[in-house]
Design a protein around this motif. Structure first.
Motif, PDB file in Angstrom:
ATOM      1  N   UNK A 101      40.009  57.379  45.141  1.00 36.59           N
ATOM      2  CA  UNK A 101      40.789  56.560  44.281  1.00 36.59           C
ATOM      3  C   UNK A 101      41.379  55.241  45.092  1.00 36.59           C
ATOM      4  N   UNK A 102      42.267  55.609  46.383  1.00 40.94           N
ATOM      5  CA  UNK A 102      43.283  54.844  46.889  1.00 40.94           C
ATOM      6  C   UNK A 102      42.377  54.398  47.242  1.00 40.94           C
ATOM      7  N   UNK A 103      41.507  54.460  47.653  1.00 39.88           N
ATOM      8  CA  UNK A 103      40.131  53.565  48.560  1.00 39.88           C
ATOM      9  C   UNK A 103      39.978  52.308  48.240  1.00 39.88           C
ATOM     10  N   UNK A 104      40.284  52.369  46.144  1.00 39.23           N
ATOM     11  CA  UNK A 104      40.069  51.239  45.166  1.00 39.23           C
ATOM     12  C   UNK A 104      41.424  50.240  45.279  1.00 39.23           C
ATOM     13  N   UNK A 105      42.289  51.421  44.715  1.00 35.75           N
ATOM     14  CA  UNK A 105      44.182  51.393  44.748  1.00 35.75           C
ATOM     15  C   UNK A 105      44.474  50.177  45.667  1.00 35.75           C
ATOM     16  N   UNK A 106      44.128  48.665  46.026  1.00 29.64           N
ATOM     17  CA  UNK A 106      44.737  47.565  46.978  1.00 29.64           C
ATOM     18  C   UNK A 106      44.654  47.012  46.467  1.00 29.64           C
ATOM     19  N   UNK A 107      44.831  45.209  46.749  1.00 29.74           N
ATOM     20  CA  UNK A 107      44.739  44.157  46.466  1.00 29.74           C
ATOM     21  C   UNK A 107      44.075  43.637  45.754  1.00 29.74           C
ATOM     22  N   UNK A 108      42.894  43.628  46.360  1.00 31.27           N
ATOM     23  CA  UNK A 108      41.473  43.143  45.567  1.00 31.27           C
ATOM     24  C   UNK A 108      40.910  44.395  45.832  1.00 31.27           C
ATOM     25  N   UNK A 109      39.349  43.608  45.457  1.00 25.40           N
ATOM     26  CA  UNK A 109      38.529  44.486  45.695  1.00 25.40           C
ATOM     27  C   UNK A 109      37.169  44.703  46.795  1.00 25.40           C
TER      28      UNK A 109
END
Length: 839
Positions: free
Chosen positions: A156-164
């Motif tokens: 999930x960290x791979x998606x928990x960034x500034x954008x999509x």
């Protein structure tokens, strides 16, 4: 055996929970341990931490080192507010759902990918731009799957960034069966571009009268498939008999398909993951059937999440469990059993009456009913087990086992004569499969299989002491080998070999006259198959062509069986399909009406001998059109089918041909129409089938007459509504009555009953009244937690309680020297309730 399976399940359940962690734990748990060890407090927002799982830092590291470690492992920042208080915060730009874009090598969005949060019920689907958005924040890994692309697994960290973020998926080169119609009659049912109807029980919605995805009940909703007596053990596909259908469970041929004398499917509805039903144009890698193919698979990926299901309704109790033993091995088991030894429910009693009480016998001369009193004890069970292990990166080993059994004890009293009858019917099978994916172009599969069927019926007349016993035993052993080569992303070719040995034993015993007979027959076959498949890059053209050659050593006979499926898209809305096949079959079921049990036919499997019982051969051709646009789906199929080499003993005649043996054929000319409309959460469809089905038995007079399984017209309608875990379905089935032969006159010789006879009219000169049944179903699910889900369901079969007659025939009762009329009534209004627990 069922008790032992349940005990094994209880022993292995802890393994399921233990195997989920693998060293990483939720960040909140790590912070709680640090706070307790160092006497500090952390202030944070739960949503900002929930996606993180980390390996806990070494307890010997000082507090500052642990804080640095957490910041390095996450995108969080930790600041000291005072000596013992710390605040944890995230970048405000990341206050958004977990989202992303799935793209291919050209940067184009990938539509209809399935994105699942592992070990949870939450999932999403990508849109035309490849965009997806998960409904919740979770620390669990995320699986991404799409036909044609290699599966992905991200944190999930791979998606928990500034954008999509954009996630590239790698195309996989393998032969695939594309879908031309999703949601075909119900959620979880689709139609492939090779003509098969594909059922995914795990995604199954609801159908009228069904609360579970019973494969043999569900397939009867499709046009051209009907049961003339409401059972799943007498399914007619385009005018054929039930034994002309090939039923495979994980590659194992099943000779018994029903419980409760066919009122319930013998295949556990919790178990199957993919069911393919082919009415025509089946793959060249399948033989031994001249009608349809039903291929059931319970195979899944080793990495799939483990889960458990327990269900119970008013007929039986059922369980299924999948347990991950390691990252490379899983085991799954299921079991279903009646509980009539504890309690008999009204629903079970209804089914029992349908089998044993709905047959009315009347003295044809005076119209007086013949009283038959009976008492029955009936039970059934089915079990299965599967072990799947990944060996290295290329190989998979799968071992399957299945067992099905029915048992009934009947004590019958008629005209002061008591008869005790015992019947046992069982089918056990196993297979071992080795799959190897050498690279993106080559894959191989080897499978060894075995199936054992046993039928044992015993009758004893108490007053006279007369005993009769009948046994029928089938043993099917063999193996198959297949290798596939993907020439390009659109073209592939496969070749294979199958060895099969079928042996059948018939046992007959009678105490008066004394008879003790055992007859053994066996046949060995060798089959070579080659098949090519092409799908054009724009998906407008698809072609599958194959050839199967069977050599039967018993008859020194070589048969070639070509198969073809061709599809062409005239536009994005309209598609034409042309299918054809030739097939053969050496094993069939013969019917013996004299050995019936309360109106139930006694059937035995028999092997062709190319004399009295020929090898059956079929040829079929069909052309169809499919229109799909704006929620509308219209499907029209026209076909011609001829089956040669049938025997009159396999057709269940109850007229002047009942005791006359002859060989012949039947021809069917028919059309099948389905019109379906989807209105968001509401789906409705209506189907219609027309069959012109007639026999041609040269030795009979007349030689041509309507087929016993001729249902000239059949129609069904259904309306289904699905919203917020609530499902409701209402539907109606209608078809013309089955053909029957009426007596023109009869002769009773009082002095010599052996001379008594019935003079019948032309064969199948009349039809029963039309059959009409209205059904409804409803179900509702509740999410108890992220893991636990409970579902309640209810169904009413024949809620109008219409009196349908399934069969009527006439016979001589030589014991009483009378002519009897036998009438079999359909199931009356039957209510069923059930509950399901998923965890």
């Amino acid at each position: 055996m069922l008790v032992r399976s349940l005990f094994l399940l209880l022993l292995l359940l802890p393994c399921c929970a233990f195997s989920q962690t693998r060293g990483k734990v939720a960040l909140k748990i790590v912070l709680d341990e640090i706070a307790q060890q160092h006497q500090v407090r952390f202030s944070y927002i739960d949503e900002e931490l929930v996606v993180y799982k980390i390996v806990p830092p070494d307890s010997k590291i000082p507090l500052s080192g642990k804080i640095d470690y957490i910041q390095a492992q996450t995108r969080l920042r930790i600041e000291a507010v005072s000596g013992n208080y710390y605040t944890i915060f995230n970048d405000r730009k990341m206050d958004k759902p977990l989202c992303g874009y799935l793209i291919d090598a050209d940067g184009k969005g990938i539509e209809n990918a399935n994105i699942v949060i592992e070990d949870s019920p939450y999932e999403a689907t990508s849109n035309a731009d490849g965009y997806f958005e998960l409904p919740v924040l979770s620390p669990n890994a995320i699986s991404i799957r799409h036909l044609g692309y290699k599966p992905m697994r991200i944190e999930p960290q791979d998606l928990y960034v500034n954008d999509c973020p954009k996630l590239g998926m790698e195309i996989v080169i393998e032969k695939l069966s594309e879908i031309t119609a999703n949601r075909y009659m119900a959620t979880g049912i689709s139609k492939a571009n090779t003509g098969e109807i594909v059922i995914k029980p795990g995604k199954f919605g609801i159908l009228p009268g069904l609360t579970e995805p019973d494969v043999l009940k569900a397939m009867q909703q499709a046009p051209g498939i009907v049961s003339i007596d409401e059972t799943v053990s007498n399914i007619s596909v385009r005018g054929g008999t039930h034994d002309q259908n090939l039923f495979l469970w994980n590659g194992i041929r099943m000779f018994q398909t029903g419980h409760f004398f066919g009122l319930i499917s013998a295949f556990n509805p919790l178990l199957a993951t993919n069911i393919s039903i082919s009415k025509n144009g089946s793959s060249a890698f399948f033989g031994e059937s001249v009608s349809s193919l039903v291929d059931i698979s319970s195979h899944t990926k080793v990495t799939d999440s483990c889960y458990n299901v327990i269900t119970a309704d008013m007929i039986s109790a059922n369980f299924f469990s999948k347990i991950r033993l390691s990252n490379k091995a899983t085991i799954q088991a299921s079991g279903r059993r009646t509980f009539t030894d504890i309690v008999t429910t009204p629903t079970f009693k209804r089914y029992q009456d349908r089998v044993f009480k709905n047959t009315t016998v009347t003295d044809f001369a005076n119209g007086n009913p013949v009283r038959i009193d009976s008492d029955e004890d009936f039970q059934f069970y089915d079990i299965s087990i599967q072990y799947h292990r990944k060996i290295g990166e290329k190989h998979d080993l799968i071992i399957d086992g299945i067992g099905v059994e029915n048992s009934v004890d009947v004590r019958q009293l008629s005209n002061g004569i008591r008869t005790d009858r015992d019947l046992r019917q069982r089918n056990f099978g196993g297979s071992a499969t080795w799959k190897t994916k050498w690279n993106d172009f080559h894959d191989s599969e080897f499978q060894a299989f075995g199936s054992w069927y046993d039928f044992d019926a015993r009758n004893k007349m108490i007053a006279s002491g007369l005993r009769t016993e009948n046994g029928n035993n089938v043993l099917d052993l063999g193996f198959r080998l297949r290798h596939s080569y993907a020439i390009t992303a659109q073209t592939s070719i496969s070749a294979g070999y199958q060895f099969d040995r079928i042996s059948i034993r018939d046992e007959v015993f009678s105490s008066d006259p004394i008879l003790n007979s055992e007859i053994d027959n066996a046949s060995t076959s060798h089959a070579l198959a080659v098949e090519g498949q092409f799908n054009s890059p724009d998906s407008r053209v698809n072609l599958r062509a194959g050839l199967r050659t069977n050599y039967y050593s018993k008859y020194d006979l070589l048969l070639a069986e070509p198969r073809i499926v061709f599809g062409f898209m005239f536009s994005k809305k309209l598609r034409v399909e042309i299918l054809g096949e030739r097939k053969s079959q050496t094993v069939s079921q013969l019917v013996n009406g004299e050995q019936e049990l309360l109106g139930l036919e006694s059937r035995r499997w028999a092997l062709a001998d190319e004399a009295d019982i020929p090898i059956q051969k079929s040829g079929q051709f069909s052309i169809g059109f499919l229109y799909n646009d704006s929620g509308w789906l219209v499907s029209l199929d026209n076909f011609y089918k001829k089956i040669s080499g049938i025997t009159s003993d396999s057709q269940g005649f109850r007229n002047q041909f009942e005791f006359v043996s002859a060989n012949g054929d039947y021809r069917v000319l028919g059309s099948e129409l389905l019109v379906q409309k989807s209105f968001g959460r509401f789906l409705s469809w209506i189907s219609y089938s027309f069959n012109d089905n007639s026999y041609d038995f040269g030795p009979f007079s007349p030689s041509r007459f309507p087929n016993n399984y001729s249902i000239s017209h059949a129609a069904s309608w259904a309306g289904m509504y699905e919203w917020n875990k609530l499902r409701f379905a209402l539907g109606m089935n209608w078809h013309t009555g089955r053909p029957i032969t009426t007596p023109g006159s009869f002769f009773i010789d009082v002095a010599n009953p052996g001379n008594s006879s019935i003079v019948f009219n032309e064969p199948n000169n009349e039809r029963l009244d039309d059959y009409v049944q209205c059904n409804l179903s409803a179900s509702k699910s509740w999410e108890i937690s992220k893991v636990w889900r409970i579902t309640g369901n209810a169904s009413i079969l024949n809620f109008l309680d219409r009196e349908n007659v399934l069969n009527r025939y006439y016979r001589l009762n030589r014991e009483n020297n009378t002519v009897e009329s036998v009438k079999v009534d359909a199931l009356g209004r039957t209510v069923n309730f059930g509950i399901r627990l998923d965890f």
